[in-house]
Design a protein around this motif. Sequence first.
Motif, PDB file in Angstrom:
ATOM      1  N   GLY A   1       0.801  -1.216   0.000  1.00 47.54           N
ATOM      2  CA  GLY A   1       0.000   0.000   0.000  1.00 47.54           C
ATOM      3  C   GLY A   1       0.834   1.266   0.000  1.00 47.54           C
ATOM      4  O   GLY A   1       0.292   2.369   0.074  1.00 47.54           O
ATOM      5  N   ALA A   2       2.141   1.133  -0.082  1.00 43.17           N
ATOM      6  CA  ALA A   2       3.018   2.301  -0.089  1.00 43.17           C
ATOM      7  C   ALA A   2       2.798   3.151  -1.340  1.00 43.17           C
ATOM      8  O   ALA A   2       2.968   4.369  -1.309  1.00 43.17           O
ATOM      9  CB  ALA A   2       4.478   1.877  -0.003  1.00 43.17           C
ATOM     10  N   VAL A   3       2.418   2.523  -2.432  1.00 42.56           N
ATOM     11  CA  VAL A   3       2.091   3.242  -3.668  1.00 42.56           C
ATOM     12  C   VAL A   3       0.795   2.668  -4.220  1.00 42.56           C
ATOM     13  O   VAL A   3       0.420   1.534  -3.907  1.00 42.56           O
ATOM     14  CB  VAL A   3       3.208   3.139  -4.736  1.00 42.56           C
ATOM     15  N   GLN A   4       0.121   3.470  -5.019  1.00 42.16           N
ATOM     16  CA  GLN A   4      -1.101   3.007  -5.656  1.00 42.16           C
ATOM     17  C   GLN A   4      -0.890   2.961  -7.162  1.00 42.16           C
ATOM     18  O   GLN A   4      -0.177   3.796  -7.728  1.00 42.16           O
ATOM     19  CB  GLN A   4      -2.267   3.946  -5.338  1.00 42.16           C
ATOM     20  N   THR A   5      -1.515   2.004  -7.793  1.00 38.99           N
ATOM     21  CA  THR A   5      -1.413   1.893  -9.248  1.00 38.99           C
ATOM     22  C   THR A   5      -2.417   2.830  -9.902  1.00 38.99           C
ATOM     23  O   THR A   5      -3.392   3.264  -9.273  1.00 38.99           O
ATOM     24  CB  THR A   5      -1.685   0.451  -9.717  1.00 38.99           C
ATOM     25  N   ILE A   6      -2.172   3.132 -11.152  1.00 40.48           N
ATOM     26  CA  ILE A   6      -3.094   3.944 -11.937  1.00 40.48           C
ATOM     27  C   ILE A   6      -3.857   2.985 -12.842  1.00 40.48           C
ATOM     28  O   ILE A   6      -3.235   2.199 -13.569  1.00 40.48           O
ATOM     29  CB  ILE A   6      -2.323   4.979 -12.789  1.00 40.48           C
ATOM     30  N   PRO A   7      -5.180   3.037 -12.828  1.00 38.17           N
ATOM     31  CA  PRO A   7      -5.946   2.148 -13.709  1.00 38.17           C
ATOM     32  C   PRO A   7      -5.526   2.338 -15.167  1.00 38.17           C
ATOM     33  O   PRO A   7      -5.190   3.454 -15.599  1.00 38.17           O
ATOM     34  CB  PRO A   7      -7.395   2.591 -13.487  1.00 38.17           C
ATOM     35  N   GLY A   8      -5.541   1.250 -15.924  1.00 43.97           N
ATOM     36  CA  GLY A   8      -5.051   1.260 -17.295  1.00 43.97           C
ATOM     37  C   GLY A   8      -5.688   2.302 -18.184  1.00 43.97           C
ATOM     38  O   GLY A   8      -4.990   2.980 -18.956  1.00 43.97           O
ATOM     39  N   ASP A   9      -7.017   2.487 -18.087  1.00 42.47           N
ATOM     40  CA  ASP A   9      -7.684   3.457 -18.956  1.00 42.47           C
ATOM     41  C   ASP A   9      -7.241   4.886 -18.639  1.00 42.47           C
ATOM     42  O   ASP A   9      -7.058   5.705 -19.535  1.00 42.47           O
ATOM     43  CB  ASP A   9      -9.205   3.317 -18.877  1.00 42.47           C
ATOM     44  N   ILE A  10      -7.007   5.169 -17.391  1.00 42.18           N
ATOM     45  CA  ILE A  10      -6.538   6.503 -16.996  1.00 42.18           C
ATOM     46  C   ILE A  10      -5.090   6.703 -17.457  1.00 42.18           C
ATOM     47  O   ILE A  10      -4.740   7.766 -17.973  1.00 42.18           O
ATOM     48  CB  ILE A  10      -6.664   6.712 -15.470  1.00 42.18           C
ATOM     49  N   ALA A  11      -4.268   5.677 -17.289  1.00 39.91           N
ATOM     50  CA  ALA A  11      -2.879   5.767 -17.717  1.00 39.91           C
ATOM     51  C   ALA A  11      -2.800   6.012 -19.222  1.00 39.91           C
ATOM     52  O   ALA A  11      -2.021   6.851 -19.688  1.00 39.91           O
ATOM     53  CB  ALA A  11      -2.119   4.500 -17.345  1.00 39.91           C
ATOM     54  N   LEU A  12      -3.621   5.298 -20.003  1.00 42.90           N
ATOM     55  CA  LEU A  12      -3.627   5.491 -21.453  1.00 42.90           C
ATOM     56  C   LEU A  12      -4.070   6.899 -21.819  1.00 42.90           C
ATOM     57  O   LEU A  12      -3.504   7.530 -22.719  1.00 42.90           O
ATOM     58  CB  LEU A  12      -4.522   4.458 -22.131  1.00 42.90           C
ATOM     59  N   ALA A  13      -5.075   7.406 -21.134  1.00 42.80           N
ATOM     60  CA  ALA A  13      -5.549   8.768 -21.401  1.00 42.80           C
ATOM     61  C   ALA A  13      -4.439   9.782 -21.107  1.00 42.80           C
ATOM     62  O   ALA A  13      -4.244  10.736 -21.871  1.00 42.80           O
ATOM     63  CB  ALA A  13      -6.791   9.066 -20.563  1.00 42.80           C
ATOM     64  N   GLN A  14      -3.702   9.563 -20.017  1.00 37.56           N
ATOM     65  CA  GLN A  14      -2.601  10.471 -19.683  1.00 37.56           C
ATOM     66  C   GLN A  14      -1.488  10.397 -20.731  1.00 37.56           C
ATOM     67  O   GLN A  14      -0.924  11.423 -21.119  1.00 37.56           O
ATOM     68  CB  GLN A  14      -2.045  10.133 -18.302  1.00 37.56           C
ATOM     69  N   ILE A  15      -1.192   9.201 -21.203  1.00 36.78           N
ATOM     70  CA  ILE A  15      -0.151   9.037 -22.241  1.00 36.78           C
ATOM     71  C   ILE A  15      -0.595   9.724 -23.527  1.00 36.78           C
ATOM     72  O   ILE A  15       0.207  10.421 -24.171  1.00 36.78           O
ATOM     73  CB  ILE A  15       0.151   7.540 -22.466  1.00 36.78           C
ATOM     74  N   ARG A  16      -1.848   9.536 -23.891  1.00 36.59           N
ATOM     75  CA  ARG A  16      -2.357  10.181 -25.113  1.00 36.59           C
ATOM     76  C   ARG A  16      -2.265  11.701 -24.987  1.00 36.59           C
ATOM     77  O   ARG A  16      -1.904  12.398 -25.935  1.00 36.59           O
ATOM     78  CB  ARG A  16      -3.786   9.747 -25.383  1.00 36.59           C
ATOM     79  N   GLN A  17      -2.618  12.204 -23.833  1.00 31.44           N
ATOM     80  CA  GLN A  17      -2.561  13.645 -23.597  1.00 31.44           C
ATOM     81  C   GLN A  17      -1.123  14.160 -23.717  1.00 31.44           C
ATOM     82  O   GLN A  17      -0.883  15.187 -24.328  1.00 31.44           O
ATOM     83  CB  GLN A  17      -3.155  14.003 -22.218  1.00 31.44           C
ATOM     84  N   LEU A  18      -0.175  13.426 -23.140  1.00 30.10           N
ATOM     85  CA  LEU A  18       1.225  13.831 -23.216  1.00 30.10           C
ATOM     86  C   LEU A  18       1.740  13.792 -24.648  1.00 30.10           C
ATOM     87  O   LEU A  18       2.551  14.633 -25.041  1.00 30.10           O
ATOM     88  CB  LEU A  18       2.093  12.912 -22.335  1.00 30.10           C
ATOM     89  N   SER A  19       1.276  12.843 -25.433  1.00 35.50           N
ATOM     90  CA  SER A  19       1.768  12.726 -26.808  1.00 35.50           C
ATOM     91  C   SER A  19       1.255  13.855 -27.690  1.00 35.50           C
ATOM     92  O   SER A  19       1.826  14.135 -28.737  1.00 35.50           O
ATOM     93  CB  SER A  19       1.383  11.362 -27.399  1.00 35.50           C
ATOM     94  N   LYS A  20       0.178  14.527 -27.271  1.00 31.71           N
ATOM     95  CA  LYS A  20      -0.374  15.641 -28.041  1.00 31.71           C
ATOM     96  C   LYS A  20       0.386  16.947 -27.774  1.00 31.71           C
ATOM     97  O   LYS A  20       0.245  17.900 -28.512  1.00 31.71           O
ATOM     98  CB  LYS A  20      -1.857  15.835 -27.713  1.00 31.71           C
ATOM     99  N   GLN A  21       1.157  16.972 -26.711  1.00 36.85           N
ATOM    100  CA  GLN A  21       1.853  18.214 -26.330  1.00 36.85           C
ATOM    101  C   GLN A  21       3.067  18.454 -27.188  1.00 36.85           C
ATOM    102  O   GLN A  21       3.737  17.758 -27.718  1.00 36.85           O
ATOM    103  CB  GLN A  21       2.248  18.179 -24.858  1.00 36.85           C
TER     104      GLN A  21
END
Length: 76
Positions: A56-76
């Motif tokens: 519980g020291a770290v939490q994972t990011i759900p796959g759909d959210i992670a993909l959305a963040q990656i897509r957003q970063l690739s648009k920058q």
Amino acid sequence: MLTLDQLISEATALPDAAKAILIDKIVESMTSQIEQDILMAGVKKAQERIAEIESGAVQTIPGDIALAQIRQLSKQ
């Protein structure tokens, strides 16, 4: 067994073609060990990350959210 100095002396006296083969063999032997070291470091890091998640020291990011963040970063 030859000392390092003796080995160097004999190796430098070889014809160029033989030196090239020797160099190739030495690099090949080192590459194998380096690849093994990298693999083991990766396994160790993965085990550490799994332990962090399980504790519980770290939490994972759900796959759909992670993909959305990656897509957003690739648009920058």
